[in-house]
Write a protein that holds these residues in place. Structure first.
Motif, PDB file in Angstrom:
ATOM      1  N   UNK A  36      51.346  35.101 136.730  1.00 42.90           N
ATOM      2  CA  UNK A  36      50.931  34.304 137.886  1.00 42.90           C
ATOM      3  C   UNK A  36      52.081  33.578 138.582  1.00 42.90           C
ATOM      4  N   UNK A  37      53.161  34.292 138.828  1.00 43.45           N
ATOM      5  CA  UNK A  37      54.263  33.715 139.592  1.00 43.45           C
ATOM      6  C   UNK A  37      55.320  33.003 138.779  1.00 43.45           C
ATOM      7  N   UNK A  38      55.187  32.983 137.468  1.00 37.34           N
ATOM      8  CA  UNK A  38      56.180  32.353 136.598  1.00 37.34           C
ATOM      9  C   UNK A  38      56.822  33.409 135.719  1.00 37.34           C
ATOM     10  N   UNK A  39      58.144  33.348 135.572  1.00 39.56           N
ATOM     11  CA  UNK A  39      58.837  34.330 134.746  1.00 39.56           C
ATOM     12  C   UNK A  39      59.150  33.747 133.379  1.00 39.56           C
ATOM     13  N   UNK A  40      59.271  34.633 132.402  1.00 40.60           N
ATOM     14  CA  UNK A  40      59.644  34.220 131.060  1.00 40.60           C
ATOM     15  C   UNK A  40      61.129  33.860 131.010  1.00 40.60           C
ATOM     16  N   UNK A  41      61.929  34.451 131.903  1.00 34.57           N
ATOM     17  CA  UNK A  41      63.365  34.194 131.934  1.00 34.57           C
ATOM     18  C   UNK A  41      63.858  34.321 133.376  1.00 34.57           C
ATOM     19  N   UNK A  42      64.053  33.193 134.038  1.00 34.32           N
ATOM     20  CA  UNK A  42      64.481  33.238 135.438  1.00 34.32           C
ATOM     21  C   UNK A  42      65.912  33.739 135.589  1.00 34.32           C
ATOM     22  N   UNK A  43      66.693  33.721 134.509  1.00 31.25           N
ATOM     23  CA  UNK A  43      68.059  34.266 134.591  1.00 31.25           C
ATOM     24  C   UNK A  43      68.038  35.795 134.581  1.00 31.25           C
ATOM     25  N   UNK A  44      66.976  36.410 134.079  1.00 32.35           N
ATOM     26  CA  UNK A  44      66.875  37.867 133.999  1.00 32.35           C
ATOM     27  C   UNK A  44      65.910  38.452 135.025  1.00 32.35           C
ATOM     28  N   UNK A  45      64.861  37.705 135.424  1.00 30.94           N
ATOM     29  CA  UNK A  45      63.819  38.239 136.302  1.00 30.94           C
ATOM     30  C   UNK A  45      63.528  37.279 137.461  1.00 30.94           C
TER      31      UNK A  45
END
Length: 164
Positions: free
Chosen positions: A69-78
């Motif tokens: 829902x618009x949140x990533x597990x890893x913003x540095x990768x995705x």
């Protein structure tokens, strides 16, 4: 008699749909190792019947949740994108390890899973540690040897010698 009825319903439910109403494809014009690659989940066939449905991406080692829902597990990768006909995930600093695992996009109860594969439209530029060079001079001739462990497409090499 009731237990038999429950087993039949569970069995029929576990068969699931034969075809998916969503699918994903590589949206990037070219896959470049070390660059960013975007996968896009097309939800246009269910968009009107599923307003507000949750969106998610799965993949990687252990088929983990990459986004929800618009949140990533890893913003540095995705990173994530949305459009009228679907939603996307961008894999940053794309490596060969990103090819090993399947990716799944889900939209409500609809999902689609497949492996990301390479066609001829990809680029692998070797890093400095993957390029080995040797040079020598003999009888006023310069000999240069370049070894590339991996590269795609096949490189066209040119040597320029400046005598100034």
């Amino acid at each position: 008699m009731r237990k038999v009825y429950e087993v039949v319903i569970l069995f029929l439910f576990s068969l699931g749909p034969v075809s998916s109403m969503v699918n994903w494809y590589v949206q990037s014009p070219k896959i470049v190792f070390g660059g960013h690659v975007t996968l896009f989940c097309n939800t246009s066939t269910v968009r009107n019947s599923c307003k507000g449905c949750p969106t998610s991406w799965f993949g990687g080692e252990n088929f983990k949740v990459l986004s929800y829902n618009g949140f990533t597990a890893s913003s540095s990768k995705y990173s994530l994108t949305t459009a009228a006909d679907g939603f996307g995930i961008t894999i940053k600093d794309f490596t060969e390890n990103d090819l090993i695992y399947p990716y799944k996009c889900s939209y409500g109860f609809h999902s689609f899973v497949k492996h990301l594969t390479l066609d001829k439209n990809y680029e692998y530029q070797p890093s400095k540690d993957e390029i080995k060079t040797k040079h020598a001079t003999y009888n006023s001739m310069l000999y240069v040897e370049v070894h590339l462990k991996k590269a795609h497409p096949e490189p066209n090499c040119t040597a320029i010698f400046n005598m100034s």
